[in-house]
Design a protein around this motif. Sequence first.
Motif, PDB file in Angstrom:
ATOM      1  N   GLY A   1       0.807  -1.208   0.000  1.00 52.90           N
ATOM      2  CA  GLY A   1       0.000   0.000   0.000  1.00 52.90           C
ATOM      3  C   GLY A   1       0.839   1.256   0.000  1.00 52.90           C
ATOM      4  N   ASP A   2       0.174   2.358  -0.264  1.00 50.97           N
ATOM      5  CA  ASP A   2       0.810   3.670  -0.349  1.00 50.97           C
ATOM      6  C   ASP A   2       0.926   4.273   1.043  1.00 50.97           C
ATOM      7  OD1 ASP A   2       1.520   6.321  -0.847  1.00 50.97           O
ATOM      8  OD2 ASP A   2       0.280   6.482  -2.633  1.00 50.97           O
ATOM      9  N   VAL A   3       2.141   4.645   1.433  1.00 51.30           N
ATOM     10  CA  VAL A   3       2.371   5.166   2.790  1.00 51.30           C
ATOM     11  C   VAL A   3       1.774   6.541   3.011  1.00 51.30           C
ATOM     12  CG1 VAL A   3       4.459   3.859   3.187  1.00 51.30           C
ATOM     13  CG2 VAL A   3       4.618   6.117   2.129  1.00 51.30           C
ATOM     14  N   THR A   4       1.362   7.232   1.953  1.00 51.81           N
ATOM     15  CA  THR A   4       0.803   8.567   2.145  1.00 51.81           C
ATOM     16  C   THR A   4      -0.601   8.525   2.737  1.00 51.81           C
ATOM     17  OG1 THR A   4      -0.034   8.680  -0.131  1.00 51.81           O
ATOM     18  CG2 THR A   4       2.196   9.500   0.262  1.00 51.81           C
TER      19      THR A   4
ATOM     20  N   VAL B   1       5.257  11.960   0.327  1.00 54.68           N
ATOM     21  CA  VAL B   1       5.920  10.716   0.720  1.00 54.68           C
ATOM     22  C   VAL B   1       6.972  10.948   1.800  1.00 54.68           C
ATOM     23  CG1 VAL B   1       7.356   8.795  -0.080  1.00 54.68           C
ATOM     24  CG2 VAL B   1       5.507   9.658  -1.537  1.00 54.68           C
ATOM     25  N   ASN B   2       7.801  11.973   1.625  1.00 55.43           N
ATOM     26  CA  ASN B   2       8.962  12.160   2.501  1.00 55.43           C
ATOM     27  C   ASN B   2       8.658  12.877   3.804  1.00 55.43           C
ATOM     28  OD1 ASN B   2      10.316  10.998   0.390  1.00 55.43           O
ATOM     29  ND2 ASN B   2      11.659  12.724  -0.027  1.00 55.43           N
ATOM     30  N   VAL B   3       7.512  13.551   3.873  1.00 56.61           N
ATOM     31  CA  VAL B   3       7.180  14.304   5.092  1.00 56.61           C
ATOM     32  C   VAL B   3       5.783  13.957   5.603  1.00 56.61           C
ATOM     33  CG1 VAL B   3       7.000  16.574   6.173  1.00 56.61           C
ATOM     34  CG2 VAL B   3       8.643  16.215   4.317  1.00 56.61           C
ATOM     35  N   MET B   4       4.774  14.211   4.800  1.00 54.74           N
ATOM     36  CA  MET B   4       3.405  14.062   5.286  1.00 54.74           C
ATOM     37  C   MET B   4       3.039  12.624   5.618  1.00 54.74           C
ATOM     38  SD  MET B   4       2.436  17.033   5.767  1.00 54.74           S
ATOM     39  CE  MET B   4       0.844  16.494   6.404  1.00 54.74           C
ATOM     40  N   ALA B   5       3.673  11.665   4.955  1.00 56.62           N
ATOM     41  CA  ALA B   5       3.422  10.261   5.324  1.00 56.62           C
ATOM     42  C   ALA B   5       3.842  10.008   6.767  1.00 56.62           C
ATOM     43  CB  ALA B   5       4.180   9.329   4.381  1.00 56.62           C
ATOM     44  N   HIS B   6       4.964  10.627   7.193  1.00 55.59           N
ATOM     45  CA  HIS B   6       5.405  10.492   8.582  1.00 55.59           C
ATOM     46  C   HIS B   6       4.405  11.168   9.523  1.00 55.59           C
ATOM     47  CE1 HIS B   6       8.895   9.285   6.481  1.00 55.59           C
ATOM     48  NE2 HIS B   6       9.593  10.401   6.539  1.00 55.59           N
ATOM     49  N   VAL B   7       3.983  12.368   9.151  1.00 52.64           N
ATOM     50  CA  VAL B   7       3.035  13.112   9.989  1.00 52.64           C
ATOM     51  C   VAL B   7       1.743  12.317  10.157  1.00 52.64           C
ATOM     52  CG1 VAL B   7       1.665  15.223  10.160  1.00 52.64           C
ATOM     53  CG2 VAL B   7       4.019  15.339   9.304  1.00 52.64           C
TER      54      VAL B   7
ATOM     55  N   ALA C   1      11.830  16.235   7.236  1.00 56.71           N
ATOM     56  CA  ALA C   1      11.665  14.950   7.915  1.00 56.71           C
ATOM     57  C   ALA C   1      12.439  14.926   9.226  1.00 56.71           C
ATOM     58  CB  ALA C   1      12.118  13.813   7.004  1.00 56.71           C
ATOM     59  N   VAL C   2      13.678  15.445   9.197  1.00 49.30           N
ATOM     60  CA  VAL C   2      14.457  15.531  10.435  1.00 49.30           C
ATOM     61  C   VAL C   2      13.783  16.487  11.423  1.00 49.30           C
ATOM     62  CG1 VAL C   2      16.651  16.262  11.449  1.00 49.30           C
ATOM     63  CG2 VAL C   2      16.640  14.956   9.314  1.00 49.30           C
ATOM     64  N   GLY C   3      13.304  17.618  10.899  1.00 46.20           N
ATOM     65  CA  GLY C   3      12.635  18.587  11.756  1.00 46.20           C
ATOM     66  C   GLY C   3      11.400  18.015  12.425  1.00 46.20           C
ATOM     67  N   PHE C   4      10.621  17.236  11.687  1.00 47.67           N
ATOM     68  CA  PHE C   4       9.431  16.637  12.279  1.00 47.67           C
ATOM     69  C   PHE C   4       9.820  15.610  13.340  1.00 47.67           C
ATOM     70  CE2 PHE C   4       6.155  13.259  12.337  1.00 47.67           C
ATOM     71  CZ  PHE C   4       5.145  13.996  12.938  1.00 47.67           C
TER      72      PHE C   4
END
Length: 262
Positions: free
Chosen positions: A57-60, A107-113, A157-160
């Motif tokens: 599946g898509d991580v977003t 993908v690189n930021v909002m998926a983590h959030v 990504a590091v900042g989050f």
Amino acid sequence: MPALQGKGVVVTGAGRGIGRALATRAAAEGARVVVNDLDEANAHQVAAEIGGTAIAGDVTAPEALIDAATETLGRVDVFFANAGIDGAGGANSLQTEDDVWDRVLDVNVMAHVRAARVLVPRWLDDGQGGRFVVTASAAGLLTMIGSAPYSVTKHAAVGFAEWLSVTYGARGIDVHAICPQGVRTQMLEEAGPLQALLSRDSALEPEQVADAAVAAIEDGRFLVLPHPEVAGYYVARATDTDRWLAGMRRLQQKVDDAGGSS
């Protein structure tokens, strides 16, 4: 007891590269592993190899993944937010279209959030805590020559991850940021003129990155630096930013001369 032993672990982007190595190492540490990847065949192959469970599946949009993983594992104790993409580099990186920026940010930021939005309240509610591990990049600490979307989103990504650690670290949420330089993955192979630069301090195997991640988790260290040289670069950047930028401009000129200008 080792930090991953007996834990329910999810690794995104685990069909190859660093994600595959993380999933394999987690299983070797005694974790029960869910292997996630956009490529369903790769996810199933890795899961079969390590005795894990594939959930493609898509991580977003991670809520469905987390719900399915929770049903499979009983509880998600550790989430490796590893999936990432590089976006546009080369001669026209500044002119990257908004839709590409949107996808790389997604993908690189909002998926983590979005994953943290689901997981952190659950970890706090049951009082057992959790562990959130972001695969960022040395580009998120030092800036990346080449792709503007990649460099900017890895900083984010590091900042989050830092914000997550500051905000929830005292409440049982452990956070780590993996920040390697060159790693022998498909992304490095496709880096063109930047390949030599990214490999300047040696290109590591994905398994070495996984080893560094587990060591940092065991030690309780936020920054995972598979290339130890990055720590010195990070200090130099903070200590004398103008000198650091001048050096980076010289490196950029070398890339330009090699035909990989941004």
